[in-house]
Design a protein around this motif. Structure first.
Motif, PDB file in Angstrom:
ATOM      1  N   GLN A  46       1.034   4.166  -2.794  1.00 35.78           N
ATOM      2  CA  GLN A  46       0.818   5.596  -2.505  1.00 35.78           C
ATOM      3  C   GLN A  46       1.998   6.444  -2.978  1.00 35.78           C
ATOM      4  O   GLN A  46       1.824   7.545  -3.475  1.00 35.78           O
ATOM      5  CB  GLN A  46       0.618   5.842  -0.992  1.00 35.78           C
ATOM      6  N   LYS A  47       3.217   5.908  -2.832  1.00 30.99           N
ATOM      7  CA  LYS A  47       4.412   6.721  -3.111  1.00 30.99           C
ATOM      8  C   LYS A  47       4.830   6.695  -4.578  1.00 30.99           C
ATOM      9  O   LYS A  47       5.555   7.579  -5.038  1.00 30.99           O
ATOM     10  CB  LYS A  47       5.577   6.248  -2.235  1.00 30.99           C
ATOM     11  N   ARG A 103       8.338  13.699  -4.903  1.00 32.17           N
ATOM     12  CA  ARG A 103       7.977  12.312  -5.226  1.00 32.17           C
ATOM     13  C   ARG A 103       9.222  11.436  -5.402  1.00 32.17           C
ATOM     14  O   ARG A 103       9.188  10.428  -6.087  1.00 32.17           O
ATOM     15  CB  ARG A 103       7.116  12.274  -6.495  1.00 32.17           C
ATOM     16  N   GLY A 135       2.509   4.988  -7.324  1.00 36.54           N
ATOM     17  CA  GLY A 135       1.365   4.960  -8.233  1.00 36.54           C
ATOM     18  C   GLY A 135       1.388   3.724  -9.112  1.00 36.54           C
ATOM     19  O   GLY A 135       2.329   2.918  -9.069  1.00 36.54           O
ATOM     20  N   THR A 161       0.111  11.775 -10.195  1.00 35.72           N
ATOM     21  CA  THR A 161       1.078  11.260  -9.213  1.00 35.72           C
ATOM     22  C   THR A 161       2.510  11.678  -9.545  1.00 35.72           C
ATOM     23  O   THR A 161       3.424  11.468  -8.750  1.00 35.72           O
ATOM     24  CB  THR A 161       1.066   9.719  -9.175  1.00 35.72           C
ATOM     25  N   GLU A 195       0.824  -1.207   0.000  1.00 39.30           N
ATOM     26  CA  GLU A 195       0.000   0.000   0.000  1.00 39.30           C
ATOM     27  C   GLU A 195       0.867   1.269   0.000  1.00 39.30           C
ATOM     28  O   GLU A 195       0.610   2.210  -0.749  1.00 39.30           O
ATOM     29  CB  GLU A 195      -0.965  -0.014   1.201  1.00 39.30           C
ATOM     30  N   GLU A 196       1.926   1.245   0.812  1.00 37.40           N
ATOM     31  CA  GLU A 196       2.781   2.446   0.875  1.00 37.40           C
ATOM     32  C   GLU A 196       3.503   2.668  -0.459  1.00 37.40           C
ATOM     33  O   GLU A 196       3.641   3.804  -0.921  1.00 37.40           O
ATOM     34  CB  GLU A 196       3.783   2.319   2.031  1.00 37.40           C
TER      35      GLU A 196
END
Ligand code: DON
Length: 351
Positions: free
Chosen positions: A122-123, A215, A125, A144, A118-119
């Motif tokens: 999120q970080k 990012r 895409g 993203t 999940e992380e």
């Protein structure tokens, strides 16, 4: 209760009884994957594919990395490894070529192991960019900015997630992880690394742009350098096929028995391969071939048939999107003949 003294004779009897009723060949058969293609069939199909496409001269070596322009365009090798570790290989399957973007698959898996799926999602895409793999426009346009873990920007961001004492420690961790995936030690092709490091201003620019959008998760230029090294790791078609068989086998390397990638991460890795493994050729690939795959500008493509095995093809000339022309043809042919397209009813026994 059994004492140490009574263990030995009892064990000896058990081994003898088991040995007399379970010949080794039967043991091997019992451990065969129920869905892996039969050996004779996949050997015949791989041979046919090799003959059919060996004289295909379409495409052109990548030349934006000077080393790659000089690789012999006629090199051609196919290796297939099943989840029960049977291998079949033909052609230039012991030639060590640079893994290039196929490395991104394994760094993604390592990042998920460290941070959780999940992380990483999120970080980094996980959406197609609709742009070439090294696009600056995509970084600016995508919500993203990173896009997905397989375009260069997303891959550099993924590499930046890997922890380590220093740059050397991070690089060694990545290289060791690739080695576990292959079931043997892998090494850097120094000349590829030097050639790419001298000409990668575009990737450096992408990393600085990611820094502007917050990012990238470590020093941008250090991350590009580690990423350039990971792309310059040498693999043979046989080694690459073993790495793929591990993905097909729930993350367990069928040669070593080692759990390399967590089972729960495998569907994410394969989904990312389906969605962006061949960049802006990924939609057409899913449409025609229906197997998660990943290409590299070194001329390799790795395709995975979950539960069954993997096929790695090496042939340097590429199409416009940066995907090996012959490798695409071969995998398309093999997938069709063996009926292993994931979306085909036949591949799950429904014909
Ligand atoms: O960063 C690059 O441009 C290369 N090291 C990797 C690109 C690549 O393999 C794209 N593949 N089809």
């Amino acid at each position: 209760m059994l004492t140490k003294k009574t263990h030995f004779p009892l064990l000896a009897v058990l081994v003898f009884v088991a040995g007399s009723f379970t010949p080794l060949s039967l043991f091997a058969q019992e451990h065969r994957s129920p869905v892996a293609p039969r050996e004779e069939k996949f050997k015949a199909v791989v041979n046919e594919a090799f003959e059919k496409f060996k004289n295909d001269t379409r495409g052109k070596n990548a030349d934006y990395i000077p080393y790659l322009a000089q690789v012999d365009s006629k090199l051609f090798g196919i290796a297939a490894v099943t989840t029960d570790n049977r291998i079949y290989a033909i052609g230039d399957v012991d030639y060590s070529f640079s893994i290039q973007s196929i490395s991104k698959v394994f760094t993604l898996a390592l990042a998920m192991q460290e941070l959780g799926a999940e992380e990483v999602f999120q970080k980094v895409g996980s959406e197609p960019t609709g742009r070439p793999f090294n696009s600056v426009v995509a970084v600016v346009d995508m919500p993203t900015h990173t896009g997905n873990p397989f375009v260069n920007a997303g891959a550099i961001a993924t590499t930046s997630l890997i922890s380590g004492k220093d740059a050397q420690g991070k690089w060694e961790k990545i290289l060791a992880f690739y080695g576990k995936a292959a079931g043997e030690k892998l090494t850097l092709i120094e000349d590829v690394y030097k050639s790419e490091a001298a000409t990668n201003a575009g990737n450096k620019a992408l990393s600085m742009l990611l820094a502007k959008y917050d990012r990238i998760y470590a020093d941008p230029l250090e991350s590009v350098d580690i990423y350039t090294k990971q792309c310059s790791v040498g693999v043979t078609a046989k080694q690459l096929a073993r790495m793929g068989a591990m993905l097909a086998n729930n993350g367990i390397n069928p040669a070593t028995g080692e759990q390399v990638i967590r089972t729960e991460d495998i569907p994410h890795v394969l989904a990312a391969m389906t969605m962006a493994g061949l960049y802006d050729g990924s939609g057409g690939w899913a449409w025609r071939v229906g197997l998660p795959a990943k290409s590299g500008v070194g001329g390799g493509i790795l395709a995975v048939a979950p539960g069954k095995g993997a096929i790695a093809v090496f042939a340097p000339p590429l199409d416009e999107a940066g995907n090996s022309v012959k490798a695409q043809e071969v995998i398309n042919y093999v997938a069709d003949q063996l009926d292993i397209n994931l979306y085909s009813p036949g591949s799950v026994g429904l014909k």
